[in-house]
Design an enzyme around this catalytic site. Sequence first.
Site, mmCIF file in Angstrom:
data_model
loop_
_atom_site.group_PDB
_atom_site.id
_atom_site.type_symbol
_atom_site.label_atom_id
_atom_site.label_comp_id
_atom_site.label_asym_id
_atom_site.label_seq_id
_atom_site.Cartn_x
_atom_site.Cartn_y
_atom_site.Cartn_z
ATOM 1 N N LYS A 1 0.837 -1.206 0.000
ATOM 2 C CA LYS A 1 0.000 0.000 0.000
ATOM 3 C C LYS A 1 0.871 1.256 0.000
ATOM 4 O O LYS A 1 0.659 2.179 -0.791
ATOM 5 C CB LYS A 1 -0.895 -0.013 1.244
ATOM 6 C CG LYS A 1 -1.554 1.304 1.568
ATOM 7 C CD LYS A 1 -2.528 1.199 2.723
ATOM 8 C CE LYS A 1 -1.941 1.367 4.095
ATOM 9 N NZ LYS A 1 -1.555 2.747 4.455
ATOM 10 N N ASN A 2 1.852 1.272 0.899
ATOM 11 C CA ASN A 2 2.613 2.506 1.087
ATOM 12 C C ASN A 2 3.699 2.728 0.031
ATOM 13 O O ASN A 2 4.399 3.731 0.066
ATOM 14 C CB ASN A 2 3.188 2.554 2.515
ATOM 15 C CG ASN A 2 2.073 2.685 3.543
ATOM 16 O OD1 ASN A 2 0.927 2.976 3.200
ATOM 17 N ND2 ASN A 2 2.397 2.443 4.803
ATOM 18 N N CYS B 1 -6.784 6.994 9.647
ATOM 19 C CA CYS B 1 -6.965 6.176 10.844
ATOM 20 C C CYS B 1 -6.751 7.050 12.081
ATOM 21 O O CYS B 1 -6.063 8.054 12.037
ATOM 22 C CB CYS B 1 -5.948 5.050 10.873
ATOM 23 S SG CYS B 1 -6.126 3.864 9.548
ATOM 24 N N ARG C 1 -1.301 13.385 13.964
ATOM 25 C CA ARG C 1 -0.861 13.373 12.573
ATOM 26 C C ARG C 1 -0.839 14.773 11.947
ATOM 27 O O ARG C 1 -1.595 15.083 11.015
ATOM 28 C CB ARG C 1 -1.696 12.385 11.766
ATOM 29 C CG ARG C 1 -1.771 11.043 12.479
ATOM 30 C CD ARG C 1 -2.082 9.906 11.621
ATOM 31 N NE ARG C 1 -1.045 9.524 10.700
ATOM 32 C CZ ARG C 1 -1.169 8.545 9.823
ATOM 33 N NH1 ARG C 1 -2.298 7.883 9.774
ATOM 34 N NH2 ARG C 1 -0.198 8.233 9.011
ATOM 35 N N ASP D 1 3.690 0.052 12.399
ATOM 36 C CA ASP D 1 2.513 -0.614 11.823
ATOM 37 C C ASP D 1 2.436 -2.096 12.194
ATOM 38 O O ASP D 1 1.415 -2.742 11.936
ATOM 39 C CB ASP D 1 2.507 -0.455 10.294
ATOM 40 C CG ASP D 1 2.308 0.991 9.886
ATOM 41 O OD1 ASP D 1 1.765 1.764 10.688
ATOM 42 O OD2 ASP D 1 2.699 1.343 8.758
ATOM 43 N N ARG E 1 -8.722 -1.200 3.886
ATOM 44 C CA ARG E 1 -7.899 -0.104 3.356
ATOM 45 C C ARG E 1 -6.515 -0.599 2.976
ATOM 46 O O ARG E 1 -5.880 -0.035 2.088
ATOM 47 C CB ARG E 1 -7.726 0.990 4.427
ATOM 48 C CG ARG E 1 -8.959 1.766 4.718
ATOM 49 C CD ARG E 1 -8.658 2.813 5.753
ATOM 50 N NE ARG E 1 -8.079 3.970 5.081
ATOM 51 C CZ ARG E 1 -8.306 5.220 5.432
ATOM 52 N NH1 ARG E 1 -9.098 5.471 6.452
ATOM 53 N NH2 ARG E 1 -7.756 6.201 4.781
#
Length: 432
Positions: free
Chosen positions: A31-32, A126, A131, A320, A413
């Site tokens: 994903k990243n 999330c 953030r 993560d 996601r």
Amino acid sequence: MPNDERFIIDGLNLPTEQKFLTGKIAVSGAKNDALPAFASSLLFRDTLKLSNVPEISDITAMAKLLEVLGVKTEPKAGGRWELFSGKSPSATLEPDIAKHFRGSVILLGPVLARTGEVIFPHPGGCVIGERPIDLFLSGFQKMGAEIIESDHSYALRAPKGLHGAEIFFKHQTVTATETLMMAAVLAQGKTVLKNAAMEPEVVALGEFLIKAGAKIKGLGSSTIEITGRGGKLLSAAKLTRKIIPDRIEAGSFVILGALAGKNFTVTNLEPKHLESLTSLLLEMGIKLKIETSAITILERATTLKPINLRTHEYPGFPTDLQAPMAVLLTQATGRSAIFETIFEGRLGYLETLKLMGAQAWIHDPHQASLEGPTPLRAQEVTSPDLRAGLAYILAGTIARGKTVVHNGHYVDRGYAKIEAKLRGVGVTISKE
Ligand code: EPU
């Protein structure tokens, strides 16, 4: 709850029952890595071809944001995509998408560098701490952008283009490094990013940009130097960018194997990206076979040693994987400590694990401890974010009884076809 997606897992009831998960489970593209790859399409004058793109909802959201900007996004069979930014993309990120999707910040640099402007809402995502975006804003300001802030949105403007700058990040930040690096590729002059992120996804992005004509030095170190092209777009005509394996998904599956596996092999991964995890698993007493692109858990250990887990920027232990790893720590004999150094507010999931039988103490927003081993029991739980949601699925897999994980959309996601993949190794899981 309307639109509530739930995962329902019938647990193995470990260690009481002698049951195991077995077989092969394949890792998807990261994903990243895929998110900045999509954003980078704005730096190209021709079509950017991608392969190994994961089928996850964050990618759908990114594709929609790009479409609204005027980028043509075309999914092809087998995880391939083609992206073409056209002659004059627009500058406004669709607020209804961007405000729920933190990854949208990756677009700021490419849009600003390409159009001289970017308008966006404060990005959501999330629930893992505050953030902030201060390091993005100060970085673009140093490159010559003007910042206009209103109640609901920001506008960054650099009508004459961005110029190179020396930017020191007070925290290593992955997406700010990526988006400023992309902006710097089109800027005028030299940019130096100091205390830059060293994650494999930053390196993969930079290496592809170099193949397409960018001048970037220092990838994988904390100082990245970019010589800008003064607005000249890159060309991807003869290239296809293959998205790297998702090291967080890979790590989550390896942890699942450590919890419940026997001849359990995680394939399509890059072991070099997982050394912080595999070194801890070995320390805990788990027997692993590490091959070129696979890791096998030969058998779940009957006794696991407790550890001190400290999250850190790459190559340290990824934040993560902190919640999935905590599930394994509930099964270690003795007291383990967790020190989450990257985000505050990313330990709340432990309250839910406690309801499932874990003995855990949250000492402050960054530190917790766990005492094991404790058998887990099923619960009806609600996922607060993507990684905690996956941790609940892992906990449910070894627990006694039927666990229901609400807010399954968070898991979707970032984990492609998760229930099918887990079923393939013997987990009894469905989605409603
Ligand atoms: N930070 C600031 N100001 C900023 C930006 C960041 O203070 O302007 C701080 C953050 O508050 C945090 C630290 O810097 O304390 C590091 O955060 P970072 O910016 O690196 O996080 P990110 O770039 O927003 C990416 C991943 C996250 C992952 C983190 C840390 C993407 C799209 N997201 O986020 O992935 O947790 O790096 O490795 O690459 C996930 O996949 O579940 C996820 C949250």
